[in-house]
Design an enzyme around this catalytic site. Structure first.
Site, PDB file in Angstrom:
ATOM      1  N   HIS A 116       5.806   2.926  -5.755  1.00  0.00           N
ATOM      2  CA  HIS A 116       5.714   2.539  -4.349  1.00  0.00           C
ATOM      3  C   HIS A 116       6.662   3.398  -3.526  1.00  0.00           C
ATOM      4  O   HIS A 116       7.843   3.523  -3.865  1.00  0.00           O
ATOM      5  CB  HIS A 116       6.090   1.060  -4.178  1.00  0.00           C
ATOM      6  CG  HIS A 116       6.055   0.602  -2.744  1.00  0.00           C
ATOM      7  ND1 HIS A 116       7.111  -0.029  -2.131  1.00  0.00           N
ATOM      8  CD2 HIS A 116       5.087   0.704  -1.797  1.00  0.00           C
ATOM      9  CE1 HIS A 116       6.782  -0.318  -0.871  1.00  0.00           C
ATOM     10  NE2 HIS A 116       5.568   0.117  -0.651  1.00  0.00           N
ATOM     11  N   SER A 117       6.131   4.004  -2.463  1.00  0.00           N
ATOM     12  CA  SER A 117       6.965   4.695  -1.475  1.00  0.00           C
ATOM     13  C   SER A 117       7.787   5.799  -2.152  1.00  0.00           C
ATOM     14  O   SER A 117       7.206   6.690  -2.791  1.00  0.00           O
ATOM     15  CB  SER A 117       7.848   3.647  -0.787  1.00  0.00           C
ATOM     16  OG  SER A 117       8.387   4.156   0.410  1.00  0.00           O
ATOM     17  N   TRP A 118       9.093   5.751  -2.075  1.00  0.00           N
ATOM     18  CA  TRP A 118       9.935   6.731  -2.775  1.00  0.00           C
ATOM     19  C   TRP A 118       9.612   6.769  -4.262  1.00  0.00           C
ATOM     20  O   TRP A 118       9.772   7.808  -4.921  1.00  0.00           O
ATOM     21  CB  TRP A 118      11.412   6.364  -2.569  1.00  0.00           C
ATOM     22  CG  TRP A 118      12.363   7.083  -3.459  1.00  0.00           C
ATOM     23  CD1 TRP A 118      12.766   8.390  -3.359  1.00  0.00           C
ATOM     24  CD2 TRP A 118      13.038   6.544  -4.593  1.00  0.00           C
ATOM     25  NE1 TRP A 118      13.648   8.682  -4.370  1.00  0.00           N
ATOM     26  CE2 TRP A 118      13.830   7.562  -5.137  1.00  0.00           C
ATOM     27  CE3 TRP A 118      13.047   5.277  -5.201  1.00  0.00           C
ATOM     28  CZ2 TRP A 118      14.632   7.362  -6.269  1.00  0.00           C
ATOM     29  CZ3 TRP A 118      13.829   5.070  -6.317  1.00  0.00           C
ATOM     30  CH2 TRP A 118      14.617   6.106  -6.850  1.00  0.00           C
ATOM     31  N   HIS A 155       3.843  -1.931   4.764  1.00  0.00           N
ATOM     32  CA  HIS A 155       4.548  -1.255   3.667  1.00  0.00           C
ATOM     33  C   HIS A 155       5.152  -2.271   2.703  1.00  0.00           C
ATOM     34  O   HIS A 155       5.310  -1.986   1.520  1.00  0.00           O
ATOM     35  CB  HIS A 155       5.657  -0.368   4.252  1.00  0.00           C
ATOM     36  CG  HIS A 155       6.180   0.656   3.299  1.00  0.00           C
ATOM     37  ND1 HIS A 155       5.397   1.628   2.733  1.00  0.00           N
ATOM     38  CD2 HIS A 155       7.433   0.868   2.800  1.00  0.00           C
ATOM     39  CE1 HIS A 155       6.126   2.403   1.942  1.00  0.00           C
ATOM     40  NE2 HIS A 155       7.362   1.955   1.962  1.00  0.00           N
TER      41      HIS A 155
END
Lengths: 242, 242, 242
Positions: free
Chosen positions: B75-77, B222
């Site tokens: 997820h994300s980073w 997010h």
């Protein structure tokens, strides 16, 4: 938590068309006002009224009713109006909510933000009709209320009123970009809205002019107020809460 | 068919915040691990830990537990981390799943992929706080968890931990573009996610760096892990199956 | 109000694969035809048949059955076919409906409208197989039917038939842009459709070539006919009504 909403209609509309959605917001425990702006009232001189008159009439409504901590929502052209009111009413506003709405920069008019083909159409309609314009039915039916059946598209169209064209061509007198206003901001996007073509879209083209903002989407057309008032009401509550 | 998932958290998070979604995936019959990476653990030296440390800690987790045929989701980073791990762990991975996640090219850092305004903000936060950064609450509330009410936005924020800034500025050491990795790949997109602005979006800007990939979308922000763990779990199962 | 629909399949398909969706449209009270075009029928000479043959076979079907006021829907490559038929059949058509479909300008072929990487792939497949092409399974599974499980992806793939490549490379013989046709037009967009990459999308890139049109979206992949026939049927009814 009970919040106070002021819903500002778009061009050709009055506050009455927002009442079905307002009722759903009231059911969630909030207070909702749907004023009709100067220029869209019966008997208004549609050849003379401009954007500043509409803004002033909104400011008068808020101060006359001594409203505070309002969630000030503007639909479509109503985004031009709430932007202008934000400067005057800043201390009375908890949050600005743009609903598929125009976000001007200082000195921009609505006609600066729409496709040239629309400007040409509106110019000629205004010339032929004393500086007031009506949206042609075929555009309304296909591009504005694409999610309605023909009966609803027709009955909703019958509720529209002539729009003073000066309210489209007058430039916003805000003193700074909306991103510089230190007020909470939300942008509600009905994802089937093609009143602006998706190649020149509401979001993110106009929404990102707000700087930091809260994005909320719902399914529906530009006229989701008619086709699914509960959906737009839910989106408004998510957009408007702290 | 029972699959094995490893869910890799984003910056400022630990694996614990992914457990509600993991539980929904488990109810669908799968095995799910939510490790917390080096750099986000209690007592970690947040001024010194970099991207390679986080990648190594993920590889260690997978090999220590001798996991095979894993659906490795970031997820994300966390997309930076699973990309780095893909090279080391290739034979243990059935599919890479990016969840509104960064997809680096060789030599790219997370800070190469976000708006300059974020890099400037993070730079100054890191300088002021020993090379560790916390996401400011207003950005979290409006742009990351826009679909939560204030109570959830606040309680979720309280669970975040400081992120070592070197994990954002270190360049990915992958040897080739992710499109060249012959592993199944999926991209999950929460469509209201504005952690990256929609003018510089997750999808298709980053997703299409994967080459052939499976696209799966769900409604949410997010931080849909907090606001709708069942929705993100369903998307992960669609993304992760053969 | 009972309307008459003609649903035109895409490449590699026959009308049979559209029957589950057609049945849902029939349940809503309408008449639906799903012809299989010349080039996709058993025994057709797939090395020789071109776009004009497919268009002619559609025109023959409509005139042989003496259909009027039809809602003529084309899926994917079928957009090339209904565009060609629009000129011949104009007085029999109430509305054109493009369903994640190609919209040609005069002189454009399907291969002018897809990513170069697809053209290169199809060129080499056609050369190796007598000018007929089959879509490779990995692309089908990941990019066309991304919302199916593997069992459905496999069983649906088994129903496909070889596509005459000339139907992709032949240029449309329409005499004017589709925007100039004075027929009602709708564009249905399945929002998870990545058969065309979202960086070179169906909508608004191709839809806006229609001029004024009605936009209708539904959740699903390019092959929503298999994965959610009820959803695409509902979208078709909204797209097709007056």
């Amino acid at each position: 938590m009970s919040d106070t909403y002021v819903l500002v209609h778009g061009a050709w509309h009055t506050g009455a068309e927002l009442e079905p959605a307002a009722d759903f917001i009231r059911k969630a425990g909030h207070t909702v006002h749907c004023p009709t702006l100067k220029g869209n009232r019966p008997g208004d001189d549609r050849g003379a009224i401009g954007l500043a008159d509409a803004v002033q009439s909104l400011c008068d409504f808020v101060t006359d009713n001594d409203l505070h901590a309002i969630r000030l929502a503007g639909h479509s052209w109503g985004g031009m109006v709430i932007s202008g009111a934000a400067e005057v009413l800043a201390e009375r506003i908890a949050r600005l909510i743009y609903v598929n709405a125009f976000v001007p920069d200082p000195g921009e008019s609505l006609t600066d933000l729409v496709p040239p083909i629309y400007v040409g159409l509106f110019d000629s309609l205004a010339q032929a009709n004393g500086d007031a314009v009506m949206l042609p039915f075929p555009i309304w039916r296909e591009a504005f209320i694409n999610d309605a059946d023909l009966a609803l598209a027709t009955s909703a169209y019958a509720k529209l009123n002539l729009q003073p064209y000066k309210t489209f061509t007058d430039k916003s007198t805000i003193s700074k970009p909306m991103a510089a206003f230190e007020i909470g901001k939300s942008y509600v996007n009905a994802t089937s809205d093609t009143a602006l073509p998706h190649s020149l879209p509401w979001h993110p083209r106009l929404s990102e002019k707000l700087g930091l903002f809260r994005y909320v989407q719902c399914e529906g057309s530009h006229e989701v107020w008619f086709t699914n008032p509960e959906a737009i009401a839910q989106a408004l509550v998510i957009a408007g809460r702290d």
